[in-house]
Design a protein around this motif. Structure first.
Motif, short mmCIF file in Angstrom:
data_model
loop_
_atom_site.label_atom_id
_atom_site.label_comp_id
_atom_site.label_asym_id
_atom_site.label_seq_id
_atom_site.Cartn_x
_atom_site.Cartn_y
_atom_site.Cartn_z
N ARG A 152 90.51 -88.18 -65.57
CA ARG A 152 89.39 -88.24 -64.62
C ARG A 152 89.67 -87.37 -63.40
O ARG A 152 88.80 -86.64 -62.93
CB ARG A 152 89.14 -89.69 -64.18
N LYS A 156 87.48 -84.13 -62.18
CA LYS A 156 86.90 -84.11 -60.84
C LYS A 156 87.37 -82.88 -60.06
O LYS A 156 86.59 -82.25 -59.35
CB LYS A 156 87.24 -85.40 -60.10
N ASP A 178 83.56 -92.19 -58.64
CA ASP A 178 83.34 -90.76 -58.88
C ASP A 178 82.39 -90.18 -57.85
O ASP A 178 82.58 -89.07 -57.33
CB ASP A 178 82.77 -90.53 -60.28
N ILE A 182 83.65 -87.24 -54.83
CA ILE A 182 83.35 -85.81 -54.94
C ILE A 182 81.90 -85.43 -54.64
O ILE A 182 81.61 -84.25 -54.46
CB ILE A 182 83.72 -85.25 -56.33
#
Length: 208
Positions: A152, A156, A178, A182
């Motif tokens: 992950r 990202k 998430d 970001i």
């Protein structure tokens, strides 16, 4: 009817998250945007184009939640195959494929068949395929689904890198972290309706 009066806008050079659990309408919305489903009403505009012309499509990258790959091609062969759809040939194609394989950390597996790839490796080759045309806008449907924490983090980091290089990113997710880590802005969809629209996480007025 799945979607109800959906309305949002994505700005150039931003990472935009589309959030909420499975079944809320995220993938249906993305399929409408991509022209895979024709909505009964409303208007969709991408890069100033309301018709989704071939010229506009050539500037779009897309990775579905479940990537559909030719398992008996190698990673290198698969990217060469996809690059030819965008007119890449010869040394230019070879250079692009090699650059992408390094970018998604598959430089040691480019001559292995895709059927031997792990889920994480398949996610990475799918990401490479989605950006082979240097898209102006990239659509990702749950790009980190099923990945471990390291996977992950790497995805990202790649998304942020692409944004910094000038690509606009729109991605579906059901993971709030998430979005917090970001996204420049996001919307939340629930039961086919937008309940939070074009917000930054810091601007939320009440608890999620």
């Amino acid at each position: 009817e799945v979607l109800h009066r959906i309305n949002f806008e994505v700005w150039e050079w931003e990472i935009y998250g589309f959030l909420w659990p499975n079944g809320a309408g995220k993938t249906t919305t993305m399929k409408c945007i991509m022209g895979l489903i024709t909505p009964e009403s409303g208007e969709i505009e991408i890069l100033g184009d309301k018709t989704l012309s071939t010229q506009t499509k050539s500037k779009i990258g897309f990775m579905p939640e479940n990537t559909y790959l030719y398992k008996y091609l190698t990673g290198r062969e698969f990217l060469r195959f996809n690059g030819k759809f965008f007119g890449l040939t010869g040394e230019k194609l070879d250079k692009k494929v090699e650059e992408l394989l390094w970018k998604v950390w598959l430089q040691d597996a480019w001559d292995k068949f895709l059927h031997s790839y792990s889920k994480w490796m398949l996610q990475r080759i799918g990401l490479a395929q989605s950006i082979i045309n240097n898209p102006k806008i990239l659509f990702l449907d749950e790009p980190m689904s099923g990945l471990d924490p390291i996977g992950r983090k790497m995805v990202k980091d790649l998304i942020v890198q692409l944004r910094n290089e000038g690509t606009t990113i729109f991605f579906n997710t059901d993971i709030l972290a998430d979005v917090e880590s970001i996204c420049d802005r996001f919307s939340i969809i629930n039961r086919g309706s937008i309940i939070v629209q074009n917000k930054k996480v810091a601007d939320l007025e009440k608890s999620l």
